[in-house]
Design an enzyme around this catalytic site. Structure first.
Site, PDB file in Angstrom:
ATOM      1  N   GLY A  59       3.396  -7.583 -35.044  1.00 53.09           N
ATOM      2  CA  GLY A  59       3.795  -7.652 -33.876  1.00 53.09           C
ATOM      3  C   GLY A  59       3.083  -6.638 -32.666  1.00 53.09           C
ATOM      4  NE  ARG A 118       5.049 -11.353 -36.826  1.00 53.93           N
ATOM      5  CZ  ARG A 118       5.605 -10.119 -36.680  1.00 53.93           C
ATOM      6  NH1 ARG A 118       5.681  -9.188 -37.384  1.00 53.93           N
ATOM      7  NH2 ARG A 118       5.910  -9.765 -35.234  1.00 53.93           N
ATOM      8  CG  ASP A 143       6.214  -3.767 -44.433  1.00 62.20           C
ATOM      9  OD1 ASP A 143       6.777  -2.768 -45.083  1.00 62.20           O
ATOM     10  OD2 ASP A 143       6.713  -4.920 -44.334  1.00 62.20           O
ATOM     11  CE  LYS A 154       2.419  -2.785 -34.740  1.00 61.47           C
ATOM     12  NZ  LYS A 154       2.399  -4.133 -35.286  1.00 61.47           N
ATOM     13  CB  THR A 155       6.429  -0.584 -34.701  1.00 56.50           C
ATOM     14  OG1 THR A 155       7.577  -1.456 -34.602  1.00 56.50           O
ATOM     15  CG2 THR A 155       6.785   0.609 -35.331  1.00 56.50           C
ATOM     16  CG  ASP A 207      10.863  -2.842 -34.286  1.00 55.20           C
ATOM     17  OD1 ASP A 207      10.962  -3.089 -32.912  1.00 55.20           O
ATOM     18  OD2 ASP A 207      10.973  -3.271 -35.394  1.00 55.20           O
TER      19      ASP A 207
END
Lengths: 549, 549
Positions: B79, B143, B174, B200-201, B203
């Protein structure tokens, strides 16, 4: 008490820029007597004392006279729009400049507070807490309509009690219409209270030759364009979703058009065009499906579609269907007692053939929604219809047909968004901060020169603010007669998107390219401190309407 | 081609600030050998050549040696997150600083482009077009999971062809786990290719002692907080709606918690707390309904509720219900052929008593959703569940009961929002612009000193960027063994919200006051040009985690 953010603290000290005509003492220059835009005879008879007033323009005055203190009341009416607090702080500074002993009272939660005598005095301390901030929370807003003589009389009691000589109503077209009626009533009855309106609405549909834009439109569309731009950047990175983005603005598509000009999406529906071209829902669905198929043929299974909130009511066939449903359901009180399947059966059997066919073509959930949730007047609540989902569902079906016919090869994954509340209370852009402050400061000058039944007007807005022209426009000048709830009423003409206007033409000239190519623009968030070309850009609508380019 | 906005043009010239250690030649200082966070024996056996590596810290070097040019490949995985373009521009500048003849290749649309040999060379001209911008559109993301030996071998072909000596994988937990596996594979097979990961994220769940935050979290939460703040200002002006706002972030509630700390809503659900306290959906509904009733008793029929996207999977009872449904439906292939009513009947008759009771208590539409739309692994797609509507519907029912029992007097009008795509591709805040650029520049230094199986690490982030500490962390150090799809696998431990962590404690300390009083904060949009206290504020999470106050 809310806690101030770092931006709020830094932004509090921003000094909005006034038009140079308002920098010191002013004199009001009167234009020729005015006429209403239509139905002159009716409007004149309904506004005997406030019809035909001249346009007022303020110029610098070489002599400054001492004025007595003046008490003013202010009301925020209807939906929120960025900059309302600056109208009030401009008004406060304006009446204090006239005389430091002037007082400003704010009626709470809209016109209801005026009728119910709920108010606070707006002191310098309160005002300073709200300068350059978004929201209407300084005194709150409300949707009570100020239209009955009893309300006017009740309100007058509190005006007398507080020795208020002028009332400023900050609102949209309906609220300003009511401001004109109230002005006429108080003047005709020698109540000794002036009434001034201020043009507010993010929808952008309160505008005309003398009111170039309503406040809040600039900021709200910038917030929507920020998030649309972010979504488009995401869309162009992931390359796998079609985003259906509904935008607030029930009566007109100015917001959708402005956002399209700012962000260059793949598709934008303009309700006024749908109506003018007599398009059906199927026409719109086919048109978008064709764009999706063309992009898919280029390997681009992603895109963005902007949808004006009020679309459904502009589709002539849907309008007819809804009208027949309203009448049918009002006449059949046993309908509610039927079960779901029987209700659908009943509707299909009792609608005229054309409307039954349209009803049958709608996704079942949406069709059902049209038969439920009447408002107190028996009308369908179209704002509850999730148009963005309705469209994507119908488009999905259409694409499946096209795929079966070999006309489409691709994947269609829709996502949905609705933006409205995200932008109505944003901190005002420099434009709205300046414009609103000027509108409020200017309203104080209109009060000081005895005007009533006027709207505060600041124009020449595509130029730097020092060059803006300040004055007052008789509200009756913007009025015509329209049917509302079955009765002919004097109202301010709503400004819909003009299909021969430059903003729409600019869009129309580019949309085919935007549809097939990926021409997204990413405006980013509103900036308050950076270079002028970033911070002081007006809306594209205002720019194209007032620049030849 | 997209058209640059005024902000993009002005922002292009921003020079991200590097940690002072990276200003010139560097030397890598090795720490002691490391161990994985758990399951040391298993992890060590799975990563024989890359386990136990030392933490690397860069310091200024007094001697600068001439290095040979180096070709590097870069992949954006998963993402979008704000700042990805700056990681790439930092990496580009970093390898060019090492030797101006170094080259950077970008694999297109994620790991898939690596396996399929789709790439472009990232030239100075391309890089300059993307500096300080949001999005992953420079090369796109995808992805595809890079986890099979065949993929590694296929990718190696193109690396050899382009003479690429190092691969930088920008991704979440992941993707970084897979980067470690790839690093081990290439090293064990003497492929001559180093692999470096970047955290990176949006979240925020990829963090630990050495990785203080993943990039993008700062910007994305600021965008969400901007619109939440705007909604709260609207809410506090109109005083008539309860806004239910769902926020992206399936596995952890960092985003919801950060937005709560920034905006001070009336309620914020933290999934980790729900799980730890073993709360049911009814518990959550009752809790929120009680807040609504208390506010209504004070005359405040409005408020805001923040909901983490992944909530449903953290409610222990719902988790059990979903697990039983997954098994039941997988075992009953005739289920799909039943009609709607029969399906519901079937589920209620075949679930265990506890789960049947929960199923029956859900709004029918949501219950039905749980029985539909399995993903390819036979799991319910919980992200399709509109948790915000589920909650408001159940709360509406609960309030009706409370009203009947005389425990609630008020009006309840809910509105719904979901924010995710609005923030993932925003222009990076100064923090993310600097952090990402440093991560990329630092990755070049890790490559230059021969490291592989490391994550680029920049820490001490709550201090000014010159004081940041740059280096590399062995990815194996962050790993443990976890069950994934029925198999024990080595994975980077996901960082959930710690209920004993300072950000949560700060929230917990204030939430009762925020619930009943109206303490909204309005952060406003991200600013790029203003005073430092506005433009350079880190996330509240990072601040509380690294400051004693």
């Amino acid at each position: 008490m809310t806690k101030k953010s770092a931006l709020q603290k830094a932004r509090a000290s921003y000094q909005p820029k006034l038009p140079s005509a308002l920098w010191g003492a002013v004199k009001a220059v009167e234009g020729a007597p005015t006429e209403s835009v239509a139905n002159q005879t009716e409007i004149k008879s309904l506004f005997p004392t406030t019809y035909g007033l001249p346009v007022l323009t303020f110029e610098k005055n070489t002599v400054s006279k001492v004025s007595a203190p003046i008490n003013v009341g202010v009301i925020l009416s209807g939906g929120q729009a960025p900059g309302g607090h600056n109208v009030i702080s401009g008004l406060f500074d304006g009446i204090k400049a006239i005389n430091k002993d002037s007082r400003l009272y704010g009626f709470l939660m809209g016109p209801g507070g005026f009728v119910d005598h709920k108010y606070i005095e707006l002191t310098a301390k309160i005002i300073d807490d709200y300068r350059n901030t978004g929201g209407f929370d300084i005194i709150g807003s409300g949707r009570t309509k100020l239209e009955k003589v009893e309300q006017f009389d009740k309100g007058l009691e509190i005006l007398k009690e507080l020795n208020i000589k002028a009332l400023v109503i900050i609102g949209g077209d309906d609220s300003n219409t009511n401001a004109a009626i109230l002005a006429e009533y108080y003047k005709a009855n020698n109540a000794g209270v002036q009434v001034i309106g201020c043009p507010k609405t993010i929808d952008g549909d309160l505008k005309n030759e003398m009111i170039e834009t309503s406040f809040g439109f600039d900021t709200a569309t910038k917030v929507y364009s920020e998030v649309i731009g972010n979504i488009q950047r995401d869309c162009n990175s992931a390359k796998k979703y079609w985003h259906f983005i509904k935008l607030m603005g029930r009566s007109a598509s100015h917001i959708a058009l402005e956002c399209a000009l700012q962000t260059q999406p793949n598709y934008c529906i303009i309700s006024e065009e749908v109506e003018q071209k007599n398009m059906t829902l199927a026409d719109i669905v086919n048109d978008i499906a064709n764009v999706i198929a063309k992009r898919a043929a280029n390997g681009n299974n992603f895109g963005t579609v902007l949808i004006p909130e009020g679309l459904i009511e502009f589709i002539p066939a849907m309008k007819k269907l809804i009208a027949e449903l309203n009448d049918m359901l009002a006449a059949n009180t046993q309908f509610a007692s039927l079960d779901r399947a029987a209700q659908r059966e009943f509707v299909l059997n009792n609608l005229s053939a054309d409307n039954a066919a349209i009803f049958a073509s709608l996704p079942e959930g949406v069709a059902r929604q049209l038969t439920l949730d009447r408002d107190p007047h028996g009308n369908v609540q179209v704002s509850l219809i999730e148009t963005e989902k309705l469209l994507s569902e119908m488009i999905g079906k259409r694409l499946a047909e096209m795929k079966a016919a070999g006309e489409y090869v691709g994947k269609f994954s829709p996502l949905h968004h609705f933006f409205g509340y995200e932008g109505r209370c944003a901190d005002p852009s420099n434009f709205d901060a300046d414009y609103c402050y000027a509108l409020g400061y200017n309203a104080a000058q209109l009060i000081n020169c005895g005007a009533t039944g006027y709207m505060s007007s600041v124009r020449n807005l595509s130029k730097p603010s020092v060059q803006w022209i300040a004055g007052g426009i008789p509200i009756t000048m913007m009025m015509n007669m329209e049917r509302r709830n079955g009765e002919m009423k004097p109202v301010i003409q709503k400004a819909l998107v003009r299909l021969d206007g430059k903003p729409f033409l600019k869009f129309a000239e580019n949309r085919e390219k935007w549809a097939i190519d990926t021409c997204y623009t990413y405006p980013g968030p509103i900036q308050y401190f950076g270079p002028a070309e970033v911070c002081d850009q007006t809306s594209r609508t205002l720019y194209y309407e007032h620049n030849s380019k």
